[in-house]
Design an enzyme around this catalytic site. Sequence first.
Site, PDB file in Angstrom:
ATOM      1  N   GLU A   1       0.751   4.163   1.419  1.00 51.13           N
ATOM      2  CA  GLU A   1       1.100   4.744   2.721  1.00 51.13           C
ATOM      3  C   GLU A   1       2.130   3.893   3.440  1.00 51.13           C
ATOM      4  O   GLU A   1       3.089   4.415   4.021  1.00 51.13           O
ATOM      5  CB  GLU A   1      -0.140   4.894   3.604  1.00 51.13           C
ATOM      6  CG  GLU A   1       0.178   5.535   4.948  1.00 51.13           C
ATOM      7  CD  GLU A   1      -1.000   5.568   5.907  1.00 51.13           C
ATOM      8  OE1 GLU A   1      -0.759   5.527   7.133  1.00 51.13           O
ATOM      9  OE2 GLU A   1      -2.152   5.645   5.443  1.00 51.13           O
TER      10      GLU A   1
ATOM     11  N   HIS B   1       0.854  -1.190   0.000  1.00 49.17           N
ATOM     12  CA  HIS B   1       0.000   0.000   0.000  1.00 49.17           C
ATOM     13  C   HIS B   1       0.889   1.239   0.000  1.00 49.17           C
ATOM     14  O   HIS B   1       1.956   1.265   0.626  1.00 49.17           O
ATOM     15  CB  HIS B   1      -0.897  -0.011   1.234  1.00 49.17           C
ATOM     16  CG  HIS B   1      -1.947   1.058   1.236  1.00 49.17           C
ATOM     17  ND1 HIS B   1      -1.664   2.362   1.600  1.00 49.17           N
ATOM     18  CD2 HIS B   1      -3.261   1.033   0.923  1.00 49.17           C
ATOM     19  CE1 HIS B   1      -2.769   3.081   1.510  1.00 49.17           C
ATOM     20  NE2 HIS B   1      -3.754   2.299   1.104  1.00 49.17           N
TER      21      HIS B   1
ATOM     22  N   THR C   1      -2.528   4.504   8.989  1.00 50.17           N
ATOM     23  CA  THR C   1      -3.554   5.349   9.613  1.00 50.17           C
ATOM     24  C   THR C   1      -4.987   4.886   9.363  1.00 50.17           C
ATOM     25  O   THR C   1      -5.885   5.226  10.136  1.00 50.17           O
ATOM     26  CB  THR C   1      -3.423   6.807   9.121  1.00 50.17           C
ATOM     27  OG1 THR C   1      -3.583   6.836   7.692  1.00 50.17           O
ATOM     28  CG2 THR C   1      -2.066   7.382   9.499  1.00 50.17           C
TER      29      THR C   1
ATOM     30  N   CYS D   1      -5.999   6.992  12.367  1.00 49.45           N
ATOM     31  CA  CYS D   1      -6.728   8.254  12.278  1.00 49.45           C
ATOM     32  C   CYS D   1      -8.153   8.067  12.780  1.00 49.45           C
ATOM     33  O   CYS D   1      -8.911   7.255  12.238  1.00 49.45           O
ATOM     34  CB  CYS D   1      -6.744   8.738  10.825  1.00 49.45           C
ATOM     35  SG  CYS D   1      -7.698  10.257  10.579  1.00 49.45           S
TER      36      CYS D   1
END
Length: 292
Positions: free
Chosen positions: A129, A127, A165, A199
């Site tokens: 991120e 991914h 996140t 997050c």
Amino acid sequence: MKIVIDKDSGFCFGVINAIKTAEEYLSQHSHLYCLGDIVHNNEEVKRLSDNGLEVVTNEQFAKLHDTTVLIRAHGEPPETYQLAPKNNITLIDATCPVVLHLQQNIKKDYEKSLNQRQILIFGKKGHAEVTGLLGQTQRNGIVISSEDDLQNIDYQKPATIYSQTTQSLEDYFHLIEIIRKRYQEAGHPEFFEYHDTICRLVANRANHIQHFAGQYDMIIFVSGEKSSNGLYLFDICKKSNPKSFFISHIEQLKQIDFSKVENIGICGATSTPMWLMENMQKAVKQLINNEI
């Protein structure tokens, strides 16, 4: 027939900022490169592509010179920033502030540990991120995607875990408990540390969407097929309302039987544009009216 769009679905603020940044640049210029899909939604990528946004891979980025490139909300590893000035590339950095803060903390922890502490990253391998986070450890970190990856940890050596996140809070803390137990069994409970880096603006979507899905006879969940957040939230929708459908393109709606349904809820991932959910709503109404 009632067809309701979940107004709390759609882009998170990091994605909103990245798209706004791209649109502002393209309002003054005819073309802009973007390193990777700006958002994991093909319909939104196509809309921006029609306006001049061109997606490039990391391999293509390395061959660019004398141009401008947008860094999306997912962030990038240090080597991207190191290569840019060598090729006279101007970077427009739209990395999400939450992701950027996490990158900085991982880098600080890695440099401080002098490779004496294992840096664990809970997230999806490959991914965007996670690639950026792993880059903060000079790719020496250990990516944990499932319990199977826990065998890669040396339980005789200290470790700190961070999370992508947008991962599931429940899954993250489940893994933390397993790792903690294994360190205890190894006789070194003090060796393990964790940081809650998920997050909350994204994590709170799970509880909300679970409640939303339970209020309707049917759920149309709108998301790109490559969206990790979309797959995660759809799974929650499906558990709350078995009559939930994952839809990426309007044409897929034709496969659904809307008879015997009195109300329909439409929701989506943090990578789903509101305009696409609104188009889905109009399409559903048209299909139902034609059937009638």
